[in-house]
Design an enzyme around this catalytic site. Structure first.
Site, PDB file in Angstrom:
ATOM      1  CD  GLU A  19       6.029   0.384 -24.438  1.00 38.52           C
ATOM      2  OE1 GLU A  19       5.428   1.120 -23.629  1.00 38.52           O
ATOM      3  OE2 GLU A  19       7.139  -0.113 -24.211  1.00 38.52           O
ATOM      4  CD  GLU A  55       9.142   3.838 -22.317  1.00 34.19           C
ATOM      5  OE1 GLU A  55       9.281   4.020 -21.092  1.00 34.19           O
ATOM      6  OE2 GLU A  55       8.029   3.799 -22.865  1.00 34.19           O
TER       7      GLU A  55
END
Lengths: 681, 681, 681
Positions: B308, B151
């Site tokens: 995710e 991320e």
């Protein structure tokens, strides 16, 4: 008159040709300026980096050319000094020009209005720039006025400011003992034993954002000091110009009720007041009117310059609405009606890039004159040419003065208690608006203003009573004047130290009351104002809120009582006969209905009448010159409105018609009616 | 296919066995993974401190053992590089890894995603870590994909970043003169005479929180630079891996419409796009759908990884609601329906302590499989096994492209004016949603995407028109395409400099209009859209708000006019015939009712039909592979819903039934219907 | 008894004569103190700069004179140590006394409560000040109690605190390995390999404003450490005083539910608890009652001092309302009713300047006694004299204990998830209020408090279960006690590490349930509590909100079920028989109607009855001494209220009347009724 070389209402605004490389653009500018009736351009506002690309090089050729090109085409120059944003090279080489902010952070290069006012580098080079410009252009016939820097504001908290603050304190108080006493430093054990222990009050020391202070004395003095520091910067440039040019007026553009600076003190150093007017679409019209009157009041009625307004749209508001058709013209005349001798815009041509590229301009990005905005601009330009010099230097007459004081405002803001909802400017505006709604002319005056020329003086929330002011108010009332003040008045002296012995302190005998307690409730919680005047002008049902003084009459007549809560039956409005005059006290913040009736009451007592009875939304203001009256009637409504001139005959300056009786004015229209003036000017 | 060693929809997620000391836990994990049908585990995401306890020591034994233990049990590895949070020792020893934040503060050790992207230390050790991991695991049969860092996001404003920024500018612009011109630095006298004078734009210089900038050019370039700087960090690791492993796909997990990074540029460096999907309970379903389509669009339709999602609950939302029964399954298939080839979770087992211990997991703190969440997880696991490889690498076909551009978005956010309420992503989503409600498949495309494969291209608020893009749009329309754009489009070039000569700039001839002014009002203030099409598909009563372009047709057909305000009667919707196609302009932000009718209108013109007529709340999407269509019907409602397949016979992949006619789908259920595909893929 | 030299409820407050130069003021103070029945003055709270004008000079003459002057007039001294704000000279000379704030900024001199608790300079000079004062006044008969510093609070994050934190950790955990394990630092790769790598958790590292943390373990320990650091400062002064004065009680003034400090731990070091009570006009009365009970609970029922309250008005609230007539008296007796043995004010005379000049005082700015506030003060003074010693040291008896734990609160606040709306103190207060509304006496107890004396123990949101506490609760219930706890209980140990194996962890067998999931919804979203008890005391219609545990009974009786959502039918209230007692679990946050019925239910089961049935708004509390009961009946309503004493005869202490049957109490009035006590004390 600001400058006799252009004996009319000046028309123009900020112009930045240096942002454009193509000479064809400059030619087109001039062509369109002429179409629009523009005769003044403000140049050089943000050109420091261009003028001085490094420490020792100066470059004014572009400015020479611009001034000359405009002048050859009949356009004069308002010449700025370019010092409102230092160059990047200066910030890099001399970091002392950079401010330390409220949060204690040393800033880096960026934005504007960014220089530390006590920076030796800034003072040296800004003064030198003023000197060089004055030397070069002192005799240029195009230059009608000097415009020092731009929109001064913002505080610095760096070490050089701290050192200057200590020096400022030494000058003001003489000794450290006197400082300790003025600030009451025995509270919380803040006694200073050496000047060097005093630090700037910011978020690292005595303050928090939003004018929250843990020590009012130091915070109040720091505001005075910062206002003075920035004024010193202005003064340095002023003096530098005056060395070369002894005649041309010098100004800097102010910003209405801007918080940071004590404009009454500043105005003394300005040859003419100028200001920038940027209302939002939902700003009450009377708020703008008050700002104009305040700007006129800064120099006791001397006409001012409307230095900036937008032709249509802002860029930095949340929702940047267009000025509706006719509104720019209407608001321009509102300024003139209230004392402006210029109508100027930011800006003449829109920038192609950076922050203000979506700020409206006379010449929009489309680049031609076939736009609504340009056409409306040109219409006003033609009208101002037609009006010629007849309004220039005309005065506004008022029998009512409303007191406005920046130091009082700072002290109120800084006060810990009694209510966070207390907003000094809003309270002042409530009173202003009550007169405005009845088209009764008002002067906004400072606390050193002459009171003798008024029949009525209103000082809302006169929290701080400076030395000698109570006596002057007593003299005013004793001589027959009507004085009005409110809750939270008379509490402290210039150092924010309480006048002991009972509120409202020095005003107590004038008002004939004692305020024992001050209740503060959430603004949604209202009390009632119950008058005994069931048939008179104060016979309505009224409410009040915000603060509630629990007062006892000590001779004053009780005009109204609270209708609720445990102080039901205690006085809320009192009137005290004092010598030949009367002193009113409003112990809470009344609603607009009360204020309207209240204004009617006190004006009737003094024989003060409306300039013209007109419907809601129709503003009337008058300027007077050479025995002639110029009555401005402005219809802010979205519909026609009719008013009645009676038998009096007046000349409509735009149409040339002589009219009387019932007159209809279109939505957003303005008329200027001239007749013989019967007043005492 | 991402990796042929696991030819099915992958199922698994983040797994952190290093947080557990007891081998019995690891054994139990494997047992339960098998029960849940899990075949992929993402390892090593935040293990830098474990892998490298000091400057010269590396320790991968734990990782060897984990990968092997899983592999022996049929579970593959998505291998992360562990560089998303530097070790504490590194921050202590080499403070250059620590960022300086937006407020100008040098940070200390803490949190994650915390490294300065231009830190020599960070770059050296992150690259070395990637190198060591690739060297060690390049031939391990368990490793199906590389997962670089995690991320990416967040900006740094330190001096090493400033220096790198200057270098980046030198590369982009060549000369300082070009920089000054691109940023229009003559505005506010910001001219730079030396590269060293340029500082990072943050709260100490040109910006304020919330994308407020005092100089758009530098702020826009800093965003590009920061996106590039972080991409450089990714690229360093990518290249290090590629040196050892020439085949295995490499990715990093993105975050939908995350603001900081230009994902279209990033995607070029990713072998496969992967992303993390964390909707709230009240996130519109179509917003999630748009995000999936955007992620698919980053690499022009190539299937992506759902890297995710939470099995049930988040921890960092304000109110972390459970996913209702069936919702995790439903949303998993929504991802697959829109192009995902994996369904992966954060996380497989909940942490016992620290920030994410209340983030949902397949194995909850209770530690066994007898939970609702586990049972739902296992159900999906079994289904994905049953589906085998038939959906893998299947494509989504669309005849409608919606343009999304990060640089355009940054420029809109940074713009000072005309309205703080303008939200680029929200405007894009309004259009997306109108297609979504009708189950019309859409591609999200960047501004360098191929236009020729679409019948309709919609570019809401195309404020910035990059070089050549207007020509490409003209070509698209000339060849018969339908183009739709809106207010506040065509204004600036890549440097945020206005295209002079009249809005919408380079799009003006394509659209056949001139936008003279842009009104901005509070979003609560609405205008009316009045169409002339009283019997057609645009015959409703509609409103619009936000911004209001005042446009003049220069050849375009006026489809609708404003119904109120001073621009009543001016065009608000226009359609311009251009070559064989049509270009629409929507001058204000219409309500959803208008957009629905509008989409119907333009789709009917192009013969584009809904995938399936289904009731509200029933989402339909289609993937296509080897001539077969896989139609996903997803009932987001809390109640049953019925749709009609007509006479077409389709096979329900879960039940095996072949069905036609009216079909009822239960609340929160999903069906996948296979039939022969008749399209052109 | 705090000090036998003044065997009555002490009456007085903070007094700062050093702020006044004129001795006539001091004389007038004494005159008015006598009028008001004042017999205690708190001196020297903020006089450090006066006492110690530089490093080596001490000056206590002013204090000698003040203490003596008061003592000669019958007024005792509560002697403060003046160390709550360091002098400016100290900040200048020794910057280590200045804190680094949460934002990482080194502060400058300003405000108060401003010293770094780990500053060597602060510790040295504050200890020395206590030593000098104790040496000088140890035998002075006027000094009844020592008041160390003032309102301790606020955290520091400087390097000396970081170093002390590492030392504190070493003491707590022994090894760095133990720290890593306690904080679960393998999460996000935060493993520390050297003590020096640990930095203070603030906005530069692991935290964000509002108790947001990215690493709960370190944040929790830093709160413990800061509470301990400030306690160390207190202890240093305490010990310095004790060296000279072995008898006189020592305290510092606490602040109710103040967040920063673990008052249960602090109270161990205080000889008597004292606290400052500053409710707003809209603070629920029961919230103030709870605070009093909490302060009484800190030392297990020992009477406390009401050290500060305002006679009427605050200055730092948003809207500083006056205390309505009678309210100051009413709230003073509320304190006494709940265990206070003093009634003291901030302040006796208002300051003339600085932050608190608009804080109410016994002697207002007007300077005389003819004010409402003074008259009300004097009335209470006379009454307290009349009451003499009969209430002194009387105790409050309760059969219900409500658990309050600061460490639990910190951990809840720091938790990332499940809901930002979870407010520990508000949840505790909901339960407290339910007992309060029925005039059932409650003790607030810490987690090391004795449970055996209670019939009912309520521990709302007992998130953190410390070592051994579950066993103690089990023992309490097994022995017949009733235990009540709620959702989000039993989750973690003292290190905020989850107790694995199923919520509520260590409380699971006691409660007989398993909480499988925790749903969190916006607080506006409510569920229903459906009981089976259609005719009993829990037969109403109830709602719940906030969090919703999805629980399974493992033996507990299901008292009520959810009425909505997908967990409709699951238990929401359970009761588990455990040994001779019962353990209740409330799986969501119920409305007040439920709680009232619930309290009725469990109190009826235990035979606990209301002290007196009185109408709404009438508070009743009882103190007991020497076999006598003193029943305080306090009417908080704005109207009269009537209650029924039945046949019992009681003496009204103020009037001397002996009364029974129906009694009417006026608005805002209080009566104290004495009779023979029948209890077991």
């Amino acid at each position: 008159m600001i400058n006799e070389n252009l004996p009319k209402i000046w028309y123009g605004g900020d112009y930045n040709p240096e942002q454009w490389e193509d000479p064809a653009v400059w030619e087109d500018d001039v062509r369109m300026f002429k179409l629009a009736g523009i005769d003044i351009a403000t140049l050089n506002v943000f050109s420091w980096a261009l003028n001085q690309p490094n420490e020792n090089t100066y470059n004014f050729e572009w400015l020479d050319e611009t001034i000359n090109r405009l002048y050859e085409n009949g356009i004069y120059t308002c010449l700025a000094t370019s010092t409102a944003a230092h160059p990047a090279w200066m910030a890099k080489k001399y970091p002392d020009v950079l401010r330390v902010d409220f949060y204690g952070r040393k800033r880096k290069f960026g934005a504007r209005h960014n220089s530390c006012p006590n920076s030796p580098t800034y003072r040296k080079y800004s003064e030198r720039m003023a000197h060089k410009l004055a030397e070069r252009y002192k005799d240029h016939p195009a230059v009608l006025i000097w415009h020092v820097s731009n929109e001064y504001g913002g505080y610095c908290y760096c070490e050089q400011c701290e050192e200057a603050f200590r020096e400022w304190l030494r000058n003001r108080y003489g000794t450290l003992e006197a400082v300790n006493k003025a600030w009451n430093t025995r509270f919380w054990g803040h006694t200073f034993y050496d000047w060097s222990e005093i630090v700037a009050p910011n978020d690292l020391s005595e303050e928090r954002p939003g004018d929250v202070s843990f020590f009012q004395g130091i915070s109040l003095d720091y505001r005075r000091f910062m206002s003075d520091s920035l004024l010193d910067c202005y003064q340095l440039e002023y003096d530098a110009i005056r060395k070369h040019d002894s005649e041309t007026a010098i100004t800097t553009n102010l910003m209405g009720t801007f918080l940071d600076l004590d404009y009454f003190k500043w105005a003394k150093q300005l040859d003419v007041v100028s200001w920038d007017n940027y209302p939002r679409i939902d700003t009450p019209i009377s708020r703008t009117a008050m700002n104009h009157d305040l700007m006129r009041g800064l120099k006791s009625g001397q006409p001012f310059m409307l230095m900036e307004q937008t032709p249509s749209q802002q860029n930095w508001q949340a929702y940047n609405s267009l000025k509706r058709p006719g509104v720019m013209r209407l608001w321009s005349y509102q300024a003139v009606a209230r004392g402006a001798d210029t109508v100027m815009f930011f800006q003449l041509r829109r920038s192609v890039g950076a922050t203000e590229k979506y700020h409206g301009a006379v010449i929009e990005h489309v680049g031609h004159e076939h736009t609504r905005v340009f056409q409306e601009t040109a219409k006003v330009g033609k009208e101002l040419q037609q009006l010629a010099d007849q309004l220039v230097d005309a005065r506004v007459e008022a029998k009512v003065g409303i007191v406005f004081d920046w130091e009082n405002r700072w002290a109120i803001n800084l006060s810990s208690g009694p209510s966070v909802a207390l907003d000094y400017v809003a309270e002042v505006h409530k009173y202003y608006d009550a007169f405005y709604q009845q088209n009764i002319q008002v002067d906004m005056i400072g606390v050193d203003g002459d009171l003798s020329k008024y029949d009525i003086v209103v000082a809302p929330v006169l929290y701080m009573v400076k030395e000698g002011y109570a006596n002057r108010l007593e003299e005013f009332v004793a001589n027959g004047g009507t004085f009005v003040t409110t809750f939270f008045s008379g509490l402290v002296n210039e150092n924010d130290l309480v006048t002991l012995g009972g509120y409202p302190g020095e005003l107590r005998s004038l008002l004939g009351i004692w305020a024992e307690e001050i209740d503060a409730l959430h603004p949604d919680k209202k009390n009632k104002i119950v008058t005994n005047d069931s048939t008179g002008s104060l016979s309505g049902e009224y409410t009040c809120n915000l603060l509630f003084d629990l007062i006892h009459s000590e001779g004053a007549e009780v005009i109204a009582e609270y209708g609720e809560d445990f102080y039901q039956g205690m006085p809320v409005v009192t009137k005290n006969q004092y010598g030949s005059g009367q002193a009113w006290y409003l112990a809470s913040s009344p609603d607009q209905a009360f204020l309207n009736d209240f204004v009617t009451t006190i004006c009737e007592e003094k024989g003060i009448r409306s300039l013209l009875k007109a419907g809601p939304g129709v503003e009337v203001s008058e300027r007077v010159k050479n025995g002639k009256s110029y009555l401005f009637v402005m219809n802010h409504n979205d519909h026609d409105s009719t008013f009645d001139l009676g038998e009096e005959r007046k000349e409509n300056l735009f149409s040339g018609d002589v009219i009387s009786g019932k007159v209809t004015i279109e939505a957003k229209d303005v008329v200027i009616l001239r007749n013989e003036h019967l007043g005492d000017l």
